[in-house]
Design an enzyme around this catalytic site. Structure first.
Site, short mmCIF file in Angstrom:
data_model
loop_
_atom_site.label_atom_id
_atom_site.label_comp_id
_atom_site.label_asym_id
_atom_site.label_seq_id
_atom_site.Cartn_x
_atom_site.Cartn_y
_atom_site.Cartn_z
N VAL B 8 0.79 -1.27 -0.14
CA VAL B 8 0.10 -0.13 -0.18
C VAL B 8 0.78 1.24 -0.06
O VAL B 8 0.77 2.11 0.90
CB VAL B 8 -0.95 -0.05 1.24
CG1 VAL B 8 -2.16 0.85 0.96
CG2 VAL B 8 -1.60 -1.29 1.42
N ALA B 10 2.65 4.43 -2.61
CA ALA B 10 1.83 5.32 -3.44
C ALA B 10 1.00 4.67 -4.78
O ALA B 10 -0.11 5.06 -4.77
CB ALA B 10 3.00 6.20 -4.34
N LYS B 106 8.54 -4.48 -10.13
CA LYS B 106 9.71 -4.89 -11.20
C LYS B 106 10.21 -6.27 -10.83
O LYS B 106 10.70 -6.87 -11.73
CB LYS B 106 10.50 -3.83 -11.47
CG LYS B 106 9.87 -2.56 -12.04
CD LYS B 106 10.91 -1.55 -12.49
CE LYS B 106 11.35 -0.62 -11.11
NZ LYS B 106 10.24 0.22 -10.67
N LYS B 204 14.09 -1.86 -15.88
CA LYS B 204 12.83 -1.74 -16.78
C LYS B 204 13.36 -2.21 -18.22
O LYS B 204 12.83 -2.75 -19.00
CB LYS B 204 12.60 -0.15 -17.06
CG LYS B 204 11.74 0.27 -15.75
CD LYS B 204 11.81 1.86 -15.73
CE LYS B 204 11.07 2.25 -14.23
NZ LYS B 204 11.15 3.59 -13.93
N GLY B 296 4.77 7.70 -10.48
CA GLY B 296 3.43 8.50 -9.68
C GLY B 296 2.56 7.76 -9.15
O GLY B 296 2.43 6.63 -10.00
#
Lengths: 174, 315
Positions: B8, B10, B106, B204, B296
């Site tokens: 929990v 962002a 990730k 990534k 974000g």
């Protein structure tokens, strides 16, 4: 996002001296959103292959320019040079580290000696004096197809002298 | 879909908050210390009130979320390297129960891709992980839509590093100064290592590589250089030639490479601030550029919720 930013580009082409050739070369530019600025058709100056060099200045976004270059190639137009930074044999690198202490003139000499490469422009910034780390920008001119070799030379010299290399993005992509 | 959200932070919190808008229901939530389960649906406000006042989302064992009647596990615990735990175990547990999994974490995709795919193959559940690459930008779904036609990818995949480099170039400031400013603004973490050393961008890229080439790369296979301690003079010199420096990740059949690179100052890749951009090289359509917010809470949650929308209805 800078998609809307247009820049000027110079494309140097080589055309066969036949009617319609110039129009055929300009169409892919106009059709893909390029804005023609000037065309320098050097009729009196024939290349060793008997072709006529033409220099075209145009405005386009970077994305449009990529498409234009591809369209020209697809149309069978021989491109000698398209936008110095990507298709030409010029290569800019930035080196960071103890450049002065690791014998700067030797570093430059090694580039000259590696064959097919010359240092066209060089600038050094050493805000912390010769003792501290400094940065240098080198513009290397490599003969055709030599840019990868030039970059390998840069990497190996940098590794030996413990310098950081900030490489340009190369079109090995894809 | 009925969601169980683990983690929990962002992103997880935004998923809980926005799920209703996307027509989904949250039936279980867990953070590292507690859990809350209600098969008739949890109220986001109640969960966050409790988290704020008591420091946890509920009294139940965090493991109890797996006993809930859920369709999709949303794994949003922090990314960890190496064994990618506890995220990986959460995924294994959900797949073993034939549930779908959507990852914002990730770790399992970057570090244990082949195991993840094996578990998925043995399960009736599907695993999706759009949120792990480029936040809100639909990178992986675009690659999936292009059906094997993407041959390589590169991009600016870390907003913190990009913010620092853009500020250094624009204001002629040094690395330390800009980093401190980024921390004040909340753009950079108190410990920015993960971002400025290039690790986050590399993870990534490893994920992109795994997806593009159906191989099993990990961080150890990537060549990674960060931007820490880059002198301002390097950016000034780059500007002399109409260039700037960006932390670029490159994914090609030759491998994964992340490092500071010279790019055209006004070029497509020179996105400013915390924006991300991904360029996909395709077989028949040339280059595609997709840019947007790479981080974000709500932004990344939108990618998680988009994934949930792509899942097959029935397990």
């Amino acid at each position: 996002m800078s998609e809307a930013d247009t820049r000027s580009y110079t494309v140097r082409l080589e055309l066969v001296d036949e009617p319609g050739e110039l129009l055929g070369a300009l169409e892919p530019i106009a059709e893909n959103g390029g804005n023609l600025l000037s065309i320098f058709h050097e009729r009196g100056n024939v290349t060793p292959r008997g072709h006529i060099p033409v220099e075209v200045d145009l405005e386009a976004t970077e994305v449009q320019f990529d498409v234009i270059v591809e369209a020209l190639r697809d149309a069978g137009v021989n491109i000698i040079r398209a936008g110095a930074e990507r298709y030409g044999a010029e290569l800019t690198v930035v080196l960071v580290g103890h450049l002065v202490e690791t014998d700067l003139s030797d570093t430059l000499q090694r580039f000259r000696d590696c064959g097919g490469v010359s240092v066209a422009d060089f600038s050094l910034s050493a805000p912390a004096g010769t003792e501290g780390p400094s940065s240098a920008r080198l513009r290397l001119v490599a003969s055709e197809q030599q840019t990868h070799a030039a970059l390998s030379t840069v990497r190996s010299i940098a590794e030996e002298k413990d310098l950081r290399v900030i490489e340009p993005l190369m079109e090995v992509f894809g | 879909m009925r969601l169980a959200v683990v983690g929990v932070g962002a992103v997880g919190a935004s998923v809980v908050e926005l799920a209703g808008e996307y027509g989904h229901e949250v039936v279980a939530v867990a953070d590292s210390t507690g859990g809350a389960v209600d098969d008739s649906g949890l109220y986001a406000d109640a969960v966050f009130d409790r988290k704020r006042t008591e420091g946890t989302v509920g009294d139940a064992d965090p493991e109890s979320v797996f006993d809930a009647d859920y369709d999709v596990l949303v794994e949003a615990t922090p990314t960890t390297l190496g064994d990618a735990e506890p995220g990986f175990s959460h995924v294994r547990r959900a797949l073993a129960d034939d549930r779908h999994v959507v990852l914002a974490n990730k770790g399992p995709v970057a570090e244990r891709y082949d195991e993840l795919r094996t578990l998925e193959a043995e399960s009736a559940g599907t695993v999706l992980f759009e949120a792990t690459v480029g936040g809100a930008i639909p990178v992986l779904s675009t690659i999936a839509d292009l059906n094997g036609q993407v041959t390589a990818a590169r991009g600016i995949l870390n907003g913190t590093a990009n913010f620092i480099l853009s500020r250094m170039a624009a204001e002629g400031l040094g690395y330390e100064h800009v980093l401190a400013e980024a921390q004040d603004l909340g753009v950079a973490e108190a410990d920015p290592t993960f971002d400025v050393e290039g690790t986050d961008a590399a993870l990534k890229c490893v994920i992109l590589s795994n997806v593009l080439y159906e191989d099993s790369y990990t961080l150890a296979d990537a060549e990674v250089e960060g931007i820490a301690d880059l002198p301002g003079s390097a950016l000034e010199l780059a500007a002399e030639d109409g260039r700037t420096i960006r932390l670029v990740g490159e994914v090609s059949p030759d491998g994964v490479r992340v490092g500071p690179r010279l790019v055209a100052e006004n070029g497509t890749l020179a996105v400013s601030g915390t924006l991300n951009i991904v360029q996909l090289e395709t077989t028949h359509a040339g280059r595609l550029n997709i840019s947007g917010r790479g981080a974000g809470g709500p932004e990344t949650a939108s990618a998680v919720l988009a994934d949930i929308g792509r899942l097959p209805d029935t397990v």
